[in-house]
Design a protein around this motif. Structure first.
Motif, PDB file in Angstrom:
ATOM      1  N   CYS A 232       0.764  -1.150  -0.056  1.00 59.52           N
ATOM      2  CA  CYS A 232       0.031  -0.006  -0.049  1.00 59.52           C
ATOM      3  C   CYS A 232       0.812   1.165   0.010  1.00 59.52           C
ATOM      4  CB  CYS A 232      -0.918  -0.110   1.300  1.00 59.52           C
ATOM      5  SG  CYS A 232      -2.385  -1.204   1.203  1.00 59.52           S
ATOM      6  N   VAL A 233       0.832   1.902  -1.229  1.00 61.26           N
ATOM      7  CA  VAL A 233       1.902   3.092  -1.262  1.00 61.26           C
ATOM      8  C   VAL A 233       1.623   4.237  -0.200  1.00 61.26           C
ATOM      9  CG1 VAL A 233       2.712   2.824  -3.525  1.00 61.26           C
ATOM     10  CG2 VAL A 233       0.360   4.074  -3.031  1.00 61.26           C
ATOM     11  N   CYS A 255      -6.071   7.323   2.296  1.00 63.00           N
ATOM     12  CA  CYS A 255      -7.285   6.418   1.752  1.00 63.00           C
ATOM     13  C   CYS A 255      -8.635   6.827   1.743  1.00 63.00           C
ATOM     14  CB  CYS A 255      -7.063   5.004   2.331  1.00 63.00           C
ATOM     15  SG  CYS A 255      -5.283   4.536   2.302  1.00 63.00           S
ATOM     16  N   ILE A 258     -12.177   5.123   3.211  1.00 61.58           N
ATOM     17  CA  ILE A 258     -12.089   4.100   4.301  1.00 61.58           C
ATOM     18  C   ILE A 258     -12.227   4.908   5.814  1.00 61.58           C
ATOM     19  CG2 ILE A 258     -10.757   2.446   5.211  1.00 61.58           C
ATOM     20  CD1 ILE A 258      -9.590   2.010   2.543  1.00 61.58           C
ATOM     21  N   LYS A 312      -2.274  -0.281  -7.712  1.00 61.01           N
ATOM     22  CA  LYS A 312      -2.952  -1.065  -6.514  1.00 61.01           C
ATOM     23  C   LYS A 312      -4.248   0.021  -5.924  1.00 61.01           C
ATOM     24  CE  LYS A 312      -2.262  -3.606  -2.165  1.00 61.01           C
ATOM     25  NZ  LYS A 312      -1.351  -4.149  -1.341  1.00 61.01           N
ATOM     26  N   CYS A 313      -3.725   1.157  -5.812  1.00 59.85           N
ATOM     27  CA  CYS A 313      -4.900   1.979  -5.029  1.00 59.85           C
ATOM     28  C   CYS A 313      -6.228   1.991  -5.908  1.00 59.85           C
ATOM     29  CB  CYS A 313      -4.679   3.400  -4.663  1.00 59.85           C
ATOM     30  SG  CYS A 313      -3.041   3.224  -3.488  1.00 59.85           S
ATOM     31  N   CYS A 316      -8.021  -1.180  -5.663  1.00 54.22           N
ATOM     32  CA  CYS A 316      -8.643  -1.030  -4.242  1.00 54.22           C
ATOM     33  C   CYS A 316      -9.843  -0.125  -4.186  1.00 54.22           C
ATOM     34  CB  CYS A 316      -7.498  -0.588  -3.457  1.00 54.22           C
ATOM     35  SG  CYS A 316      -8.019  -0.077  -1.695  1.00 54.22           S
ATOM     36  N   ARG A 320     -13.723  -1.404  -3.671  1.00 55.52           N
ATOM     37  CA  ARG A 320     -14.567  -0.764  -2.925  1.00 55.52           C
ATOM     38  C   ARG A 320     -15.854   0.195  -3.357  1.00 55.52           C
ATOM     39  NH1 ARG A 320     -11.799   3.282  -0.282  1.00 55.52           N
ATOM     40  NH2 ARG A 320      -9.757   3.117  -1.382  1.00 55.52           N
TER      41      ARG A 320
HETATM   42  S1  SF4 Z   1      -6.138   2.967  -1.004  1.00 56.10           S
HETATM   43 FE1  SF4 Z   1      -6.185   0.735  -0.803  1.00 56.10          FE
HETATM   44  S2  SF4 Z   1      -4.458  -0.135  -1.678  1.00 56.10           S
HETATM   45 FE2  SF4 Z   1      -4.065   2.306  -1.562  1.00 56.10          FE
HETATM   46  S3  SF4 Z   1      -3.276   2.624   0.289  1.00 56.10           S
HETATM   47 FE3  SF4 Z   1      -5.215   2.659   0.941  1.00 56.10          FE
HETATM   48  S4  SF4 Z   1      -5.704   0.626   1.300  1.00 56.10           S
HETATM   49 FE4  SF4 Z   1      -3.742   0.448   0.283  1.00 56.10          FE
END
Ligand code: SF4
Ligand code: SF4
Length: 342
Positions: A232-233, A255, A258, A312-313, A316, A320
């Motif tokens: 997770c960057v 993020c 979340i 990856k984000c 992700c 979601r």
């Molecule tokens: S958006 Fe998702 S993949 Fe990116 S840093 Fe946050 S938890 Fe990790």
């Protein structure tokens, strides 16, 4: 399984997700289309009281600022509600929270007089610094003269506690002689398609969608499988530079969308931690098991994008965005974030 929640030592207070701009890269998908929903006075007081004693000063001292220390006021655009911003500064000062600064896109810096007056007022109430946002995405919305005005007057008033994020872009724009606003396409044309040279950039939030679409031919897209092993960057479980929003969500890192839970209940959250059995999405994210999250979503009907993903984000947030429509997940807050992603 229990999961400890990071004890915050620095971060940003999101006064509202409403913004005067709709930047292509916005991590939090802010825009003028969000309901303002400014944080209420009670919640402001409560959240700041919970952060009091936890926020660490800049390494240069409590009266100085640095990007990943102290507390900053942000959004959205905090200067859309100057009265609230001022009140936040006053309460923060009462709680002796160190190294405070405000982050702004400078849309409001239309005259020297008004800019000086507002910044002086904030400073007189205890604000320690200002962060001026600069990159080609703001430039689409905010005439560069206003940004230069904020930098100049900010420096006069705050000295080295005025900082520009990102300074490379500011220098580049000055050397290019930029005036007014410049569309992102025009900027790309003038710079041979290069907008990422020597700067930090995250393909997350809105950047994964609007910007990704526009750059479909010039940036690499990946299959999900090639992203599963990446870290997770944004740093998901770190104690520094987390966010606390106007709905009182404790937002990890950058993020958007979340929530670890309600930051008015921070003491309890930090003592008790989270029972991950109740937070399936968080359970996958804390273990960095994006493959598990992907398969979980697929079982609920998620369809892989045929175009691939920028990061990856991106994968992700796309998963979601599907999940908020497929079930009730308390950790996916605020829901409006997902509606604001195109
Ligand atoms: S958006 Fe998702 S993949 Fe990116 S840093 Fe946050 S938890 Fe990790
Ligand atoms: S990046 Fe900043 S200025 Fe741009 S839309 Fe997001 S909050 Fe507003």
């Amino acid at each position: 399984m229990k999961q400890e929640v990071p004890k915050p030592i620095s971060g940003g207070l999101i006064l509202s997700y409403r913004c005067s701009c709709e930047c292509l890269h916005c991590m939090y998908a802010c825009s003028p289309r969000w309901e303002a929903d400014w944080i209420s006075e009670n919640d402001l007081e409560m959240v700041l009281s919970k952060l009091s004693g936890r926020i660490a000063a800049s390494p240069y001292g409590p009266n100085n600022v640095s990007l990943n220390s102290g507390l900053h006021f942000t959004g959205g655009e905090p200067f859309l509600n100057f009265e609230l911003l001022l009140n936040a500064v006053i309460i923060t000062e009462e709680y002796a929270i160190p190294s405070t600064f405000v982050e702004t896109n400078c849309f409001w810096c239309t005259s020297d007089r008004d800019t000086r007056e507002k910044l002086s007022t904030l400073k007189s109430k205890g604000l320690k610094g200002i962060l001026v946002s600069v990159n080609p995405f703001y430039l689409e919305w905010v005439p560069f003269e206003r940004t230069k005005r904020a930098v100049q007057i900010g420096y006069e008033l705050f000295g080295n506690n005025m900082f520009v994020y990102q300074l490379d872009y500011f220098r580049r724009f000055v050397s290019m002689g930029i005036e007014g606003r410049v569309s992102f396409y025009r900027y790309l044309e003038q710079n041979n398609g290069d907008f990422l040279h020597d700067v930090e950039f995250f393909f997350m939030g809105r950047a994964a969608y609007d910007l990704g679409e526009r750059l479909a031919k010039v940036v690499q897209h990946y299959e999900p499988q090639s992203l599963f092993g990446r870290q997770c960057v944004g740093g998901f479980l770190r104690p520094w530079h987390n966010h606390f929003d106007n709905y009182c969500n404790y937002v990890p890192g950058y993020c958007g969308g979340i929530s670890f839970g309600d930051c008015r209940d921070l003491d309890n959250l930090l003592t008790e931690g989270l029972d991950l059995d109740d937070y399936p999405v968080l359970a996958y994210l804390v273990s960095e098991d994006i493959k598990g999250l992907f398969e979980f979503a697929q079982d609920l009907g998620y369809m892989e994008s045929g175009k691939g993903y920028l990061s990856k984000c991106h994968l992700c947030v796309d998963i979601r965005r599907f999940l908020v429509t497929a079930g009730e997940f308390r950790e996916l807050r605020p829901k409006e974030f997902y509606q604001q992603l195109k």
